[in-house]
Enzyme design. Sequence first.
Site, PDB file in Angstrom:
ATOM      1  N   HIS A   9      13.999   0.729  -7.411  1.00 14.17           N
ATOM      2  CA  HIS A   9      13.587  -0.534  -8.698  1.00 14.17           C
ATOM      3  C   HIS A   9      15.688  -0.943  -8.593  1.00 14.17           C
ATOM      4  O   HIS A   9      15.898  -1.704  -8.028  1.00 14.17           O
ATOM      5  CB  HIS A   9      13.559  -0.625  -9.807  1.00 14.17           C
ATOM      6  N   GLU A  10      16.426  -0.054  -9.101  1.00 16.58           N
ATOM      7  CA  GLU A  10      17.856   0.060  -9.799  1.00 16.58           C
ATOM      8  C   GLU A  10      18.211  -0.094  -8.104  1.00 16.58           C
ATOM      9  O   GLU A  10      19.577  -0.583  -8.256  1.00 16.58           O
ATOM     10  CB  GLU A  10      18.074   0.985 -10.439  1.00 16.58           C
TER      11      GLU A  10
ATOM     12  N   HIS B 162      18.946  -3.847  -6.938  1.00 12.53           N
ATOM     13  CA  HIS B 162      20.115  -4.058  -7.808  1.00 12.53           C
ATOM     14  C   HIS B 162      21.570  -3.685  -7.647  1.00 12.53           C
ATOM     15  O   HIS B 162      21.812  -5.043  -6.994  1.00 12.53           O
ATOM     16  CB  HIS B 162      19.498  -4.152  -9.708  1.00 12.53           C
TER      17      HIS B 162
ATOM     18  N   ASP C 165     -24.298  16.433  16.252  1.00 13.88           N
ATOM     19  CA  ASP C 165     -23.947  16.499  16.682  1.00 13.88           C
ATOM     20  C   ASP C 165     -23.728  16.054  18.818  1.00 13.88           C
ATOM     21  O   ASP C 165     -23.478  16.708  18.716  1.00 13.88           O
ATOM     22  CB  ASP C 165     -23.439  18.033  16.891  1.00 13.88           C
TER      23      ASP C 165
END
Length: 397
Positions: free
Chosen positions: A20-21, A24, A205
């Site tokens: 998130h950072e 920015h 099988d």
Amino acid sequence: MDLLGWLIFLFALMFSVMLHETGHFVAAKKFGMKATRYFVGFGPTIWSTHRGETEYGIKALPLGGFVKIVGMTSMDDVDPADEPRSFRQAPGWQRIIVLVAGSFMHFVLAFGLIFCLALGIGIENDNTTQLGLVAACVPPNESALVNGAACTSSDPRSPASIAGLRVGDTITSFDGVKVSSWAQLADVIKDAKPGSRVTLTVDRDGRPVTLHTTLAGVTGRTGGYLGIAATTVFQSASPLGAIEYAGTGFGQVLVGSARALAELPAAIPDLFSKNRASTAAGNVSSVVGAAEATGQAVAADVGWQYKVSFVLLLIASLNIFVGALNLLPLHPMDGGHVAVVIYERVRAWLARLRGRPDPGLVDMRKLVPLTFSIFMILVFFSMILILADIVNPVNIG
């Protein structure tokens, strides 16, 4: 294993915060804004280093993160030399991009996780006739069946057990009726009468096996009872199918998050009730509840595909919720800052129409009481949810 789940969630949470950072930070740098700090966590600094004009570091409390961009609001003191590169001097569209970049990164991460899940592990499909459970006995009543009550010595053997059905068998025909989905199989069993003799054809099988048994009945429940449950298979999607699945899942989580957020005020009384899981309060949780759910999933006695699928979807859902929450037009969230920028630009446009000068930046000091009130409301709901998840957690089963 439960502790491992907590660690996985906390790592994913911190990674999401950093992403998130980073959104920015990268957007601000792209537009030439001056970013002086990039930190993970809050509180005292335990490590930092300078690279160019930016200080990178880690704080003691891993409860979030932040990027310091010069001149974010009209209240910030800025060195005159840095003013041209301040956030507030950038064009409105650039400021909006910087503000929404954090949520954008959450959305990219969530979409990528769901896409990789569908492409790599596969999409869950529980509408198959492959058996994941063969009951040992006939439950005495519908309540015992629904609640998964343990068998007692007086309970008769289940028709499935008598027939010799095994976990992993795929039923292809029930008493002459071909079936290819669990819905079909459940319907024909329900339509059959208790006590009727039936023939089953299964794929075991890779070879067909014919079995015979007599259906039982369960008190309080109509139709025949065989004593089986389907397993969930994971089917890998094509790239286009994975994109479609990710888009659909993203939309469903977004709608569900909005609904849960809208129901939160009314759900508060049920957060501490015994039947929380069956109410709207069972659909909302804090980071503590999400971490506990991750721990339960990792420690559960299920296959690795179930565990990885659950954890990835949980992390994706968390990122979608946080990304959307941040875009709400409420200060101090990113969406609140976007609303301020839009208001400034609309006000400037109206001033130009009237032949008046640009009124400039909004005086953020006037918004401090509103910002503080919203912040306290967010803290209140967060604390209530954390307390509920500690004293009255929702067991994911």
